[in-house]
Design an enzyme around this catalytic site. Structure first.
Site, mmCIF file in Angstrom:
data_model
loop_
_atom_site.group_PDB
_atom_site.id
_atom_site.type_symbol
_atom_site.label_atom_id
_atom_site.label_comp_id
_atom_site.label_asym_id
_atom_site.label_seq_id
_atom_site.Cartn_x
_atom_site.Cartn_y
_atom_site.Cartn_z
ATOM 1 N N TRP A 173 0.839 -1.208 0.000
ATOM 2 C CA TRP A 173 0.000 0.000 0.000
ATOM 3 C C TRP A 173 0.869 1.251 0.000
ATOM 4 O O TRP A 173 0.560 2.245 -0.660
ATOM 5 C CB TRP A 173 -0.912 -0.002 1.234
ATOM 6 C CG TRP A 173 -1.761 1.242 1.350
ATOM 7 C CD1 TRP A 173 -2.999 1.448 0.813
ATOM 8 C CD2 TRP A 173 -1.443 2.456 2.053
ATOM 9 N NE1 TRP A 173 -3.468 2.708 1.140
ATOM 10 C CE2 TRP A 173 -2.526 3.342 1.897
ATOM 11 C CE3 TRP A 173 -0.340 2.877 2.797
ATOM 12 C CZ2 TRP A 173 -2.542 4.609 2.455
ATOM 13 C CZ3 TRP A 173 -0.344 4.143 3.351
ATOM 14 C CH2 TRP A 173 -1.432 5.009 3.184
ATOM 15 N N HIS A 174 1.970 1.200 0.745
ATOM 16 C CA HIS A 174 2.830 2.383 0.847
ATOM 17 C C HIS A 174 3.548 2.697 -0.458
ATOM 18 O O HIS A 174 3.860 3.863 -0.720
ATOM 19 C CB HIS A 174 3.848 2.200 1.970
ATOM 20 C CG HIS A 174 3.279 2.458 3.328
ATOM 21 N ND1 HIS A 174 2.579 1.505 4.036
ATOM 22 C CD2 HIS A 174 3.293 3.563 4.114
ATOM 23 C CE1 HIS A 174 2.193 2.011 5.198
ATOM 24 N NE2 HIS A 174 2.611 3.259 5.264
ATOM 25 N N GLY A 175 3.837 1.691 -1.260
ATOM 26 C CA GLY A 175 4.511 1.995 -2.515
ATOM 27 C C GLY A 175 4.784 0.761 -3.333
ATOM 28 O O GLY A 175 4.947 -0.342 -2.809
#
Length: 487
Positions: A316-318
């Site tokens: 989700w973060h990257g």
């Protein structure tokens, strides 16, 4: 538009003043227009992406509420597909296409597109709405403008907190009157958030960027200093944003959820995640961990569910391996803690650690901080080559000098102060200590509430000194954006 910009310094008071001057029935229009302008200040064309998901989820919510059980699921899946599809195209397509090309020697074309600012945040907020309508916890919103404002409310549009519809939707119908205490408290929280961002985070970034941009040029001690500084940089940067978001909403009478609660005081990784980015961790708990079965299934399946959640959290973060590794590390920490809970408790009792609680607590806090900081190295090491990341980790143990050399002026200046002035280095340390002292005070007392009881001259003296400290100590070069804007 950045919170730490001249544009926002003009935008915020103008919108707030107009908000209180307008009749209640027109306020949602003002806030929606202001939110559109706020978002379009980054890249105007990407507001069309928001418009697309807003229309899909608005009608999906109504159809879910009005349909039979079987059709409800279809409309929910449609909503999820639309939201995840947008994320997949803009955030993950190039990553997976590049991995396919590398692994299987294919020629999958890459897209020449930029990631819309805050895409993951407002996507998750939109998804929480349809989830809650599907579960029957929230009635479908019939007012298209109000629903649009729920997704686009400018204080938390770009980097959260990720709100639930039960908390925020009804607040847009409430007539908020000007309340001096609310305004004062909100402005103080905004000032504290700005202090953490421009005074602490952006000052620490000077050291962090210097090392992580050229990691092979520095020995282990320099990397350790940079890693520790990054732990506080990302906390001050992200929690600073959350404070400004919550404070600016509070000025107008809105209540947003708390997003951070002194996470580096945590005595375990599980406690850390109850205190860090609370809106995201509870989102994954409610909408991924529990639907997977949570801890209601067998022990091994429950541990797998936990690991999957943190693997997805990393993604989700990257769309990069460093974020996946970061998420996997936290998943491993939690699984390992659960598996070894009994033997660890036995050893602690055997050595008598439970008889010295202050020492036991201190060791737990320090251990948790070290584990979190080690994981942050991967988070910050935004390199597409995993070999570089592993070489960076290996470098942590290299180049350690003797005690005598470590405390020599030349070595200290070059490898600990990283070539910066000694005063700059110790100012950064002092700012971290000051922040932690404030956190310690706030364990029992609210600083904002305590100030409200002081005489007028004391309050305004404090306000003036604090604003001057931000202006004098703040780093305003190039107006660096918030770290979490990239997610």
């Amino acid at each position: 538009m950045l919170f730490n910009s001249i544009e926002f310094l003009i935008f915020f008071p103008v919108v707030t003043i107009l908000y209180f001057l307008l009749e209640h029935r027109y306020r949602w229009m003002l806030l929606l227009a202001a939110s559109c302008y706020f978002y379009m200040a980054f890249r105007p064309i990407y507001i069309l992406i928001l418009a697309f998901t807003i229309v899909i989820d608005y009608y999906a919510g109504i159809l879910i509420e009005e349909s039979t059980a079987e059709k409800k699921k279809r409309y929910l899946i449609l909503s999820i597909f639309a939201n995840v599809g947008v994320l997949a195209v803009f955030k993950y397509y190039n990553f997976f296409a590049a991995e396919l090309n590398t692994t299987f020697n294919t020629d999958t074309p890459l897209l020449n597109i930029l990631l819309p600012v805050g895409l993951s945040f407002h996507t998750f907020q939109a998804m929480s709405y349809t989830f809650e309508v599907y579960r029957g916890n929230q009635k479908a919103e019939r007012h298209f403008g109000i629903y649009s404002l729920y997704v686009m409310f400018y204080p938390q549009l770009v980097a959260g907190p990720i709100e639930r519809p039960q908390n925020i939707l009804h607040q847009f119908y409430v007539k908020h009157k000007f309340d001096y205490e609310q305004v004062r408290s909100g402005l103080l929280l905004m000032a504290w958030g700005m202090f953490k961002k421009v005074v602490i985070a952006d000052r620490l970034a000077i050291f962090v960027n210097q090392v992580f941009d050229y990691p092979t040029q520095y020995p282990g001690p320099s990397l350790v200093v940079a890693a520790v500084f990054f732990s506080f940089q990302i906390f001050c940067d992200f929690s600073g944003y959350s404070d400004i978001a919550i404070g600016s909403a509070q000025v107008m009478g809105f209540t947003l959820m708390k997003n951070f609660d002194r996470p580096y005081s945590s005595k375990s990784i599980s406690e850390f995640w109850r205190r860090w980015h609370i809106s995201l961790s509870t989102w994954f708990r409610d909408y991924l961990y529990i639907p997977l079965g949570g801890n209601r299934v067998g022990r091994n399946r429950a541990l797998l569910n936990l690991f999957i959640v943190f693997l997805v959290s990393g993604l989700w973060h990257g769309a990069n391996w460093n974020y996946i590794i970061w998420g996997a590390l936290h998943g491993f920490y939690l699984v390992f803690a659960l598996v070894t809970q009994k033997p660890r408790t036995y050893i602690q009792s055997l050595v008598g650690m439970d008889r010295v609680p202050w020492l036991h607590n201190g060791i737990q806090v320090l251990t948790t901080f070290v584990l979190v900081t080690f994981a942050w190295i991967f988070f910050r090491a935004d390199y597409y080559n995993t070999d570089i990341m592993w070489n960076l980790v290996k470098s942590l143990g290299k180049g350690w000098p003797s005690v005598q050399e470590f405390f020599s002026t030349q070595y200290f200046m070059e490898n600990i102060c990283l070539g910066q002035k000694r005063r700059t280095f110790f100012t950064a340390i002092a700012l971290i200590v000051f922040m932690e002292m404030v956190h310690h005070f706030q364990k029992k007392n609210s600083l904002r509430l305590s100030l409200s009881y002081q005489p007028l001259w004391v309050r305004w003296s404090f306000y003036s000194i604090f604003v001057l400290a931000i202006l004098y100590l703040g780093v305003f070069d190039n107006t660096p954006q918030f770290i979490y804007f990239q997610f």
